[in-house]
Design a protein around this motif. Structure first.
Motif, PDB file in Angstrom:
ATOM      1  N   UNK A  51       0.846  -1.196   0.000  1.00 35.70           N
ATOM      2  CA  UNK A  51       0.000   0.000   0.000  1.00 35.70           C
ATOM      3  C   UNK A  51       0.885   1.251   0.000  1.00 35.70           C
ATOM      4  N   UNK A  52       1.657   1.405  -1.063  1.00 39.15           N
ATOM      5  CA  UNK A  52       2.627   2.489  -1.125  1.00 39.15           C
ATOM      6  C   UNK A  52       1.945   3.851  -1.210  1.00 39.15           C
ATOM      7  N   UNK A  53       0.890   3.957  -2.003  1.00 43.46           N
ATOM      8  CA  UNK A  53       0.199   5.248  -2.166  1.00 43.46           C
ATOM      9  C   UNK A  53      -0.404   5.713  -0.843  1.00 43.46           C
ATOM     10  N   UNK A  54      -1.011   4.788  -0.105  1.00 39.51           N
ATOM     11  CA  UNK A  54      -1.624   5.154   1.170  1.00 39.51           C
ATOM     12  C   UNK A  54      -0.557   5.604   2.180  1.00 39.51           C
ATOM     13  N   UNK A  55       0.570   4.879   2.236  1.00 35.71           N
ATOM     14  CA  UNK A  55       1.627   5.220   3.192  1.00 35.71           C
ATOM     15  C   UNK A  55       2.239   6.583   2.889  1.00 35.71           C
ATOM     16  N   UNK A  56       2.517   6.860   1.616  1.00 37.20           N
ATOM     17  CA  UNK A  56       3.106   8.146   1.251  1.00 37.20           C
ATOM     18  C   UNK A  56       2.110   9.282   1.481  1.00 37.20           C
ATOM     19  N   UNK A  57       0.818   9.040   1.209  1.00 38.25           N
ATOM     20  CA  UNK A  57      -0.195  10.064   1.452  1.00 38.25           C
ATOM     21  C   UNK A  57      -0.288  10.394   2.947  1.00 38.25           C
ATOM     22  N   UNK A  58      -0.197   9.383   3.814  1.00 31.41           N
ATOM     23  CA  UNK A  58      -0.237   9.631   5.268  1.00 31.41           C
ATOM     24  C   UNK A  58       0.965  10.432   5.732  1.00 31.41           C
ATOM     25  N   UNK A  59       2.122  10.117   5.171  1.00 36.75           N
ATOM     26  CA  UNK A  59       3.331  10.830   5.598  1.00 36.75           C
ATOM     27  C   UNK A  59       3.308  12.280   5.116  1.00 36.75           C
ATOM     28  N   UNK A  60       2.879  12.491   3.866  1.00 38.90           N
ATOM     29  CA  UNK A  60       2.902  13.843   3.304  1.00 38.90           C
ATOM     30  C   UNK A  60       1.796  14.703   3.904  1.00 38.90           C
ATOM     31  N   UNK A  61       0.588  14.194   3.942  1.00 39.70           N
ATOM     32  CA  UNK A  61      -0.543  14.980   4.424  1.00 39.70           C
ATOM     33  C   UNK A  61      -0.688  14.931   5.945  1.00 39.70           C
ATOM     34  N   UNK A  62       0.023  14.058   6.595  1.00 45.08           N
ATOM     35  CA  UNK A  62       0.027  14.040   8.056  1.00 45.08           C
ATOM     36  C   UNK A  62       1.046  15.019   8.608  1.00 45.08           C
ATOM     37  N   UNK A  63       1.280  14.944   9.893  1.00 47.58           N
ATOM     38  CA  UNK A  63       2.249  15.813  10.549  1.00 47.58           C
ATOM     39  C   UNK A  63       3.034  15.021  11.583  1.00 47.58           C
ATOM     40  N   UNK A  64       4.036  15.653  12.129  1.00 42.86           N
ATOM     41  CA  UNK A  64       4.870  15.000  13.142  1.00 42.86           C
ATOM     42  C   UNK A  64       5.260  16.017  14.206  1.00 42.86           C
ATOM     43  N   UNK A  65       5.403  15.521  15.431  1.00 43.97           N
ATOM     44  CA  UNK A  65       5.797  16.349  16.574  1.00 43.97           C
ATOM     45  C   UNK A  65       7.102  15.790  17.121  1.00 43.97           C
ATOM     46  N   UNK A  66       8.056  16.683  17.355  1.00 41.31           N
ATOM     47  CA  UNK A  66       9.337  16.280  17.935  1.00 41.31           C
ATOM     48  C   UNK A  66       9.382  16.763  19.370  1.00 41.31           C
TER      49      UNK A  66
END
Length: 386
Positions: A184-199
């Motif tokens: 599920x490469x498209x779904x994983x890349x979409x989550x990473x790009x359109x999601x966010x991250x907190x450090x």
């Protein structure tokens, strides 16, 4: 077995912390008011009456924690609505495929992304090209300014820091790892790009997460904020009340408060501290008790040994016979050895010094006379008179 047990303990602790940290509730009306105020401010800044504002303005959440966490942590947050606009450019770093040149690897991965339905990536850079073409300092700075986000193949993620430089990590633009071999490469890349991250850093009590942009509606931004707060509370490893304040802000605006924790959390924190101190004391007491017992046992053993030794000494004194009297021999006096008189030394000291020094000097003077002259005093022979 030990590694499995440690992993199980860590998971149980994480689950306990998740269960404790899921009590935060946001006021939806307050969140909407803050977002509307941000939009009004940005409209006045832009000076236009478009839909919302300039698309380049990011909206982010600012979390303030009660205490500094012990360990650094990066939390990935999936969002219901994409927080990146379509105009943003994304770069992907890939590994070098065997028996292929750099151009062939670029074509290979472009075909793979097209087949899987991935649309967000604008450029692909193989690892070999990154090492050769982007080695100078200016080229790295240019690469950092040309793209808004960076992704990397998880197989070469550990090799990138030495080739990218410190500026990627100082600006918090380091590439996010992606598994290019997943089904599920498209779904994983979409989550990473359109999601966010907190450090979450262990050097301070503040952290920030990007939640949306100025082109989104109020409802979309509020839903993203709620999802981000829930995942943040669920994935933080610290126990007890964690979040103190939450603010919403843009790149050029002031931070507007959304949530403030109650003062009752202070009592909870104090209770947690007292409980931890009590646990530490109990642990210390448990460690000290066996030591005290061992010391008492040693003292008892020494006292028993002393009593046994006393009894043995008394028995030996009773059994001993009366000693017989034996005449003591007086030591004989050694004959005194007469020391030799120091006559020789005294004679040497009293002996007069030789007076040959002056004579020697006079003799040298007589010998060192000038050669041309004869002695005036010459003895003349006087004839005898008959």
């Amino acid at each position: 077995m030990s590694t499995r047990s440690t992993r199980a303990r860590f998971r149980t602790r994480e689950a306990d912390s998740m269960a404790e940290n899921t009590d935060l509730e946001l006021d939806r009306a307050q969140v909407k008011k803050a977002i509307q105020a941000l939009q009004a401010f940005l409209k006045t800044k832009a000076g236009g009456d478009n839909l919302l504002l300039d698309d380049s303005q990011h909206i982010s959440l600012l979390f303030t924690l009660w205490k500094i966490p012990k360990k650094a942590q990066t939390i990935r947050i999936p969002l219901p609505h994409g927080q990146r606009s379509d105009t943003e450019e994304v770069c992907l770093f890939t590994r070098d495929e065997p028996n292929m040149t750099s151009e062939q690897t670029q074509r290979f991965y472009k075909r793979l992304l097209e087949e899987r339905g991935v649309k967000y990536i604008t450029e692909i850079i193989p690892y070999k090209v990154l090492k050769t073409e982007y080695k100078p300092y200016e080229a790295k700075r240019r690469l950092l300014g040309n793209f808004d986000m960076f992704l990397s193949d998880d197989r070469i993620r550990r090799l990138l820091p030495s080739h990218l430089g410190k500026h990627f990590y100082e600006r918090k633009r380091e590439p996010m790892s992606v598994n290019l071999q997943s089904k599920n490469l498209a779904r994983d890349i979409h989550r990473v790009i359109q999601g966010t991250s907190v450090k979450v850093n262990n050097k301070g009590c503040c952290c920030m997460a990007r939640v949306g942009h100025s082109g989104m509606t109020v409802d979309e931004i509020t839903e993203n904020i709620e999802a981000a707060v829930k995942t943040m509370m669920a994935k933080l490893l610290t126990k007890g009340p964690v979040i103190k304040l939450i603010h919403v802000k843009s790149q050029t605006s002031v931070a507007l408060p959304i949530y403030t924790s109650e003062l009752s959390h202070l009592t909870a924190l104090e209770e947690a501290k007292t409980a931890q101190a009590a646990k530490k004391k109990k642990a210390k007491d448990k460690k000290q008790k066996p030591k005290d017992n061992s010391e008492e046992a040693k003292k008892e053993d020494t006292a028993a040994e002393k009593t046994v030794n006393k009894k043995k000494a008394e028995d030996e004194e009773e059994d001993e016979e009366i000693p017989q009297l034996v005449p003591i021999e007086t030591p004989r006096k050694k004959p005194k050895v007469e020391k030799p008189l120091k006559k020789k030394k005294q004679q040497m000291e009293k002996a007069p010094k030789p007076a040959a020094v002056k004579k020697g000097r006079k003799a040298q003077k007589k010998l060192a006379k000038k050669p041309g002259k004869k002695d005036s005093k010459v003895k003349r022979k006087v004839p005898k008179v008959k």
